[in-house]
Design a protein around this motif. Structure first.
Motif, mmCIF file in Angstrom:
data_model
loop_
_atom_site.group_PDB
_atom_site.id
_atom_site.type_symbol
_atom_site.label_atom_id
_atom_site.label_comp_id
_atom_site.label_asym_id
_atom_site.label_seq_id
_atom_site.Cartn_x
_atom_site.Cartn_y
_atom_site.Cartn_z
ATOM 1 N N ARG A 1 -17.201 -12.957 36.977
ATOM 2 C CA ARG A 1 -16.659 -13.377 35.680
ATOM 3 C C ARG A 1 -15.396 -12.812 35.548
ATOM 4 O O ARG A 1 -14.971 -11.928 36.265
ATOM 5 C CB ARG A 1 -17.700 -12.933 34.639
ATOM 6 C CG ARG A 1 -17.874 -11.535 34.509
ATOM 7 C CD ARG A 1 -18.730 -10.998 33.435
ATOM 8 N NE ARG A 1 -18.519 -9.610 33.301
ATOM 9 C CZ ARG A 1 -19.089 -8.746 33.990
ATOM 10 N NH1 ARG A 1 -19.730 -9.047 35.320
ATOM 11 N NH2 ARG A 1 -19.125 -7.490 33.728
ATOM 12 N N ASN B 1 -20.809 -9.962 38.859
ATOM 13 C CA ASN B 1 -22.124 -9.936 37.927
ATOM 14 C C ASN B 1 -23.129 -9.208 38.540
ATOM 15 O O ASN B 1 -24.023 -9.598 39.173
ATOM 16 C CB ASN B 1 -22.437 -11.495 37.833
ATOM 17 C CG ASN B 1 -21.434 -12.271 36.992
ATOM 18 O OD1 ASN B 1 -20.917 -11.862 36.122
ATOM 19 N ND2 ASN B 1 -21.176 -13.387 37.541
ATOM 20 N N PHE C 1 -12.430 -20.387 31.684
ATOM 21 C CA PHE C 1 -13.276 -21.191 30.956
ATOM 22 C C PHE C 1 -12.810 -22.314 29.861
ATOM 23 O O PHE C 1 -12.735 -23.509 30.028
ATOM 24 C CB PHE C 1 -14.576 -20.640 30.250
ATOM 25 C CG PHE C 1 -15.276 -19.965 31.362
ATOM 26 C CD1 PHE C 1 -16.107 -20.486 32.236
ATOM 27 C CD2 PHE C 1 -15.321 -18.571 31.543
ATOM 28 C CE1 PHE C 1 -17.074 -19.908 32.910
ATOM 29 C CE2 PHE C 1 -16.249 -17.931 32.436
ATOM 30 C CZ PHE C 1 -16.919 -18.672 33.135
ATOM 31 N N ARG D 1 -12.276 -10.918 34.385
ATOM 32 C CA ARG D 1 -12.098 -9.278 33.929
ATOM 33 C C ARG D 1 -11.472 -9.464 32.583
ATOM 34 O O ARG D 1 -10.412 -10.079 32.287
ATOM 35 C CB ARG D 1 -11.447 -8.613 35.049
ATOM 36 C CG ARG D 1 -11.496 -7.092 34.829
ATOM 37 C CD ARG D 1 -11.193 -6.436 36.125
ATOM 38 N NE ARG D 1 -10.033 -6.605 36.990
ATOM 39 C CZ ARG D 1 -8.795 -5.894 36.699
ATOM 40 N NH1 ARG D 1 -8.980 -4.860 35.809
ATOM 41 N NH2 ARG D 1 -7.757 -6.282 37.049
ATOM 42 N N TRP E 1 -16.804 -24.601 36.839
ATOM 43 C CA TRP E 1 -15.704 -23.932 36.148
ATOM 44 C C TRP E 1 -14.565 -23.239 37.135
ATOM 45 O O TRP E 1 -13.757 -22.685 36.425
ATOM 46 C CB TRP E 1 -16.357 -22.934 35.036
ATOM 47 C CG TRP E 1 -17.153 -23.338 34.119
ATOM 48 C CD1 TRP E 1 -18.461 -23.402 33.943
ATOM 49 C CD2 TRP E 1 -16.651 -24.138 32.954
ATOM 50 N NE1 TRP E 1 -18.855 -23.955 32.933
ATOM 51 C CE2 TRP E 1 -17.588 -24.396 32.087
ATOM 52 C CE3 TRP E 1 -15.346 -24.397 32.393
ATOM 53 C CZ2 TRP E 1 -17.683 -25.273 31.058
ATOM 54 C CZ3 TRP E 1 -15.209 -25.218 31.241
ATOM 55 C CH2 TRP E 1 -16.557 -25.387 30.348
ATOM 56 N N VAL F 1 -11.395 -10.737 38.407
ATOM 57 C CA VAL F 1 -12.672 -10.833 37.892
ATOM 58 C C VAL F 1 -13.602 -9.732 38.487
ATOM 59 O O VAL F 1 -13.173 -8.805 39.052
ATOM 60 C CB VAL F 1 -13.412 -12.104 38.640
ATOM 61 C CG1 VAL F 1 -12.506 -13.629 38.493
ATOM 62 C CG2 VAL F 1 -13.215 -11.753 40.339
ATOM 63 N N LYS G 1 -27.401 -14.548 29.068
ATOM 64 C CA LYS G 1 -26.073 -14.859 28.952
ATOM 65 C C LYS G 1 -25.880 -16.414 28.146
ATOM 66 O O LYS G 1 -26.697 -17.370 28.734
ATOM 67 C CB LYS G 1 -25.278 -15.001 30.172
ATOM 68 C CG LYS G 1 -23.957 -15.483 30.168
ATOM 69 C CD LYS G 1 -23.346 -15.475 31.771
ATOM 70 C CE LYS G 1 -21.903 -16.002 31.739
ATOM 71 N NZ LYS G 1 -21.752 -17.331 31.420
ATOM 72 N N THR H 1 -9.837 -17.476 28.758
ATOM 73 C CA THR H 1 -10.163 -17.256 30.145
ATOM 74 C C THR H 1 -10.010 -18.787 30.988
ATOM 75 O O THR H 1 -9.592 -19.581 30.079
ATOM 76 C CB THR H 1 -11.558 -16.727 30.302
ATOM 77 O OG1 THR H 1 -12.570 -17.641 29.924
ATOM 78 C CG2 THR H 1 -11.774 -15.536 29.599
ATOM 79 N N ILE I 1 -19.971 -21.286 39.242
ATOM 80 C CA ILE I 1 -18.715 -21.100 38.823
ATOM 81 C C ILE I 1 -17.849 -22.051 39.631
ATOM 82 O O ILE I 1 -17.207 -22.681 38.670
ATOM 83 C CB ILE I 1 -18.214 -19.827 38.588
ATOM 84 C CG1 ILE I 1 -19.075 -18.905 37.679
ATOM 85 C CG2 ILE I 1 -16.879 -19.829 38.194
ATOM 86 C CD1 ILE I 1 -18.736 -19.385 36.089
ATOM 87 N N ALA J 1 -21.246 -21.036 29.021
ATOM 88 C CA ALA J 1 -20.051 -21.494 28.355
ATOM 89 C C ALA J 1 -19.933 -22.813 27.813
ATOM 90 O O ALA J 1 -19.098 -23.294 26.998
ATOM 91 C CB ALA J 1 -18.966 -21.605 29.699
ATOM 92 N N GLU K 1 -27.804 -21.020 35.008
ATOM 93 C CA GLU K 1 -27.210 -21.617 34.276
ATOM 94 C C GLU K 1 -26.682 -22.949 34.793
ATOM 95 O O GLU K 1 -26.788 -23.904 34.177
ATOM 96 C CB GLU K 1 -25.900 -20.755 33.859
ATOM 97 C CG GLU K 1 -24.708 -21.431 32.986
ATOM 98 C CD GLU K 1 -23.671 -20.519 32.412
ATOM 99 O OE1 GLU K 1 -22.688 -20.918 31.756
ATOM 100 O OE2 GLU K 1 -23.389 -19.261 33.159
#
Length: 479
Positions: free
Chosen positions: A160, A289, A178, A162, A45, A286, A129, A176, A41, A132, A36
């Motif tokens: 990610r 993954n 994001f 939770r 993000w 979180v 996936k 979230t 992250i 975002a 991605e």
């Protein structure tokens, strides 16, 4: 057997790309698989874009106080679209930088989602996936779907947000981090579930933008991992800013049938109340993954979703390693980076040392800032230490007075018998920058004598650190 690579890293977040670069520096043929975002992250993000948002909030707060500094200015108002645009631009700039670093170090990037075929082989397919936001396009020439083998495979797939049953985010009314990072407008009211670093940072950000904010924490203390004294001070400051803080409280139901969200809250005494807000941010932690990696195929041991490793990031399966959030707490980017380096150096046969997780500094970028390293006062006592405590308030620091930011303090914890610095805890101006001084001291098992005889420049906020050390031994000068 001939393999495609010496090392393949799965995930190009802070731990993954750092591990890949260090492996290449050591002469190992290296690739990194990413589905991605280069930078993961944290860069896209998390750590970086949130700090850009919080910088805008800080400037907004400072402009509102301009008159106190002898400056006449117009009314300061947030432009949320411009704030978000700047945050995303900062992220995009650094994302491109990661690509250049990997190219410079001759690390191959394999674009896609990996799963284990065996302990030395990965199958890379199109990601399952949904990103975002649209993923940064794979640069031309980068490798794609296929089967790749390596002597050593490092899992660095991160974590990610939770979700709890019945309290799941929907991306619209229940957010979230994001969605909270790219708002189209500022909600008039907001409830944040969870008071860890993510929760209080977003609560602080939206309060600066004018939202009525409520923070709900299940445990008796906000910022549960911080020293009790620091957390109590931070709570008072949050409440002074107009943030409502509820501890020993949990959200049991979210009703999204109306214009906003009606949240049912239950206190430790069993009493309930309902609160209706425009938006809810879920910041309750979180989850690692590990799905779709086929770890079960090769027999890697996991615990509550996370991968179990030893001090050198090795799993129970020879040739397979894990670093960063997917390997458990503390879930911090700098911990992931350090693990990536020590893991690769161990693979290369260097004299690598296991990471002491008690000496990893933590920073929270709310207002006021919070930073800490080492043992809290309670943890030091629970570990059997006879301790000395030093404290120094920023109101006694000349630089803080000049900045007009004097609320907060520095707290140090020493072993009374050896003088070793066991912990340091700070709340106040720029403490997220100051904490590294104490982190260095703790990593070198520094004693009070070393710190007392260190010369701190004047006028600086760091002098409060010195005074806190002196205070622990009854020698503070400016209080």
């Amino acid at each position: 057997m001939s393999r495609d690579y010496d090392v393949i890293v799965v995930g190009a977040g802070p731990g993954g790309y750092v591990a890949a670069i260090r492996a290449a520096q050591l002469g190992l043929k290296t690739a990194v698989v990413e589905r991605e975002h280069l930078g993961g992250i944290c860069l896209n993000w998390g750590c970086i874009p949130t700090k850009a948002l919080l910088r805008s909030a800080d400037l907004l707060d400072q402009m509102r106080e301009a008159k106190a500094f002898g400056i006449t200015a117009g009314e300061a108002k947030p432009d949320i679209a411009a704030i978000v645009k700047r945050s995303r631009a900062v992220s995009a700039q650094l994302n491109g930088g990661i690509g250049m670093l990997l190219k410079k170090n001759k690390v191959d990037v394999i674009w896609g989602e990996a799963r284990f075929k065996d302990a030395h082989t990965l199958e890379v397919a199109a990601p399952t996936k949904k990103p975002a936001e649209p993923a940064h396009p794979a640069p031309k020439g980068i490798k794609g779907q296929g089967t790749y083998s390596a002597e050593h495979i490092i899992v660095a797939t991160g974590a990610r947000p939770r979700a709890l049953p019945g309290l799941e985010p929907d991306g619209n009314k229940v957010l979230t981090y994001f969605e909270a990072m790219v708002p189209k407008d500022v909600p008039k009211s907001l409830l944040v579930m969870g008071s860890g670093a993510i929760g209080v940072e977003f609560g602080s950000f939206y309060r600066s933008l004018g939202a009525d904010v409520t923070i709900v924490e299940l445990l008796p203390q906000i910022l549960p991992h911080e020293d009790e004294e620091v957390a109590a001070f931070a709570r008072k400051r949050f409440e002074k800013r107009g943030i409502r803080v509820l501890t020993g409280t949990r959200a049991t139901k979210l009703d999204k049938s109306g214009a906003g969200v009606t949240v049912t809250l239950e206190g430790a005494d069993g009493k309930t109340e309902t609160v209706t807000v425009d938006k809810v941010i879920s910041a309750i932690g979180v989850a690692p993954n590990t799905e779709n990696l086929s770890l079960e195929t090769i027999g890697v041991t996991t615990d509550r979703g996370g991968i179990v490793t030893d001090g050198l990031c090795r799993t129970n399966v020879a040739g397979v390693y894990a670093i960063g959030d997917v390997a458990g707490a503390p879930m911090l980017a700098h911990k992931a980076e350090h693990e990536g380096i020590l893991c690769v150096e161990a693979i290369a046969g260097m004299d690598a040392h296991a990471l002491d997780k008690t000496r990893i500094p933590g920073c929270t970028y709310c207002h006021p800032q919070i930073a800490s390293v080492g043992l809290t006062e309670k943890a030091a006592k629970d570990a059997g230490h006879k301790i000395r405590i030093g404290r120094f308030p920023f109101i006694g620091n000349g630089k803080a007075v000049a900045l007009g930011d004097t609320e907060g303090f520095v707290k140090t914890v020493f072993d009374d018998e050896t003088g070793e610095l066991l912990g340091a805890h700070m709340v106040g101006p720029e403490v997220t920058e100051l904490i590294q001084g104490f982190a260095t001291a703790i990593s070198h098992e520094t004693t009070e004598e070393h710190l007392m005889h260190t010369v701190y420049p004047h006028p600086t906020l760091s002098e409060a650190m010195h005074e806190s050390v002196l205070s622990a031994y009854g020698r503070a000068i400016h209080i």
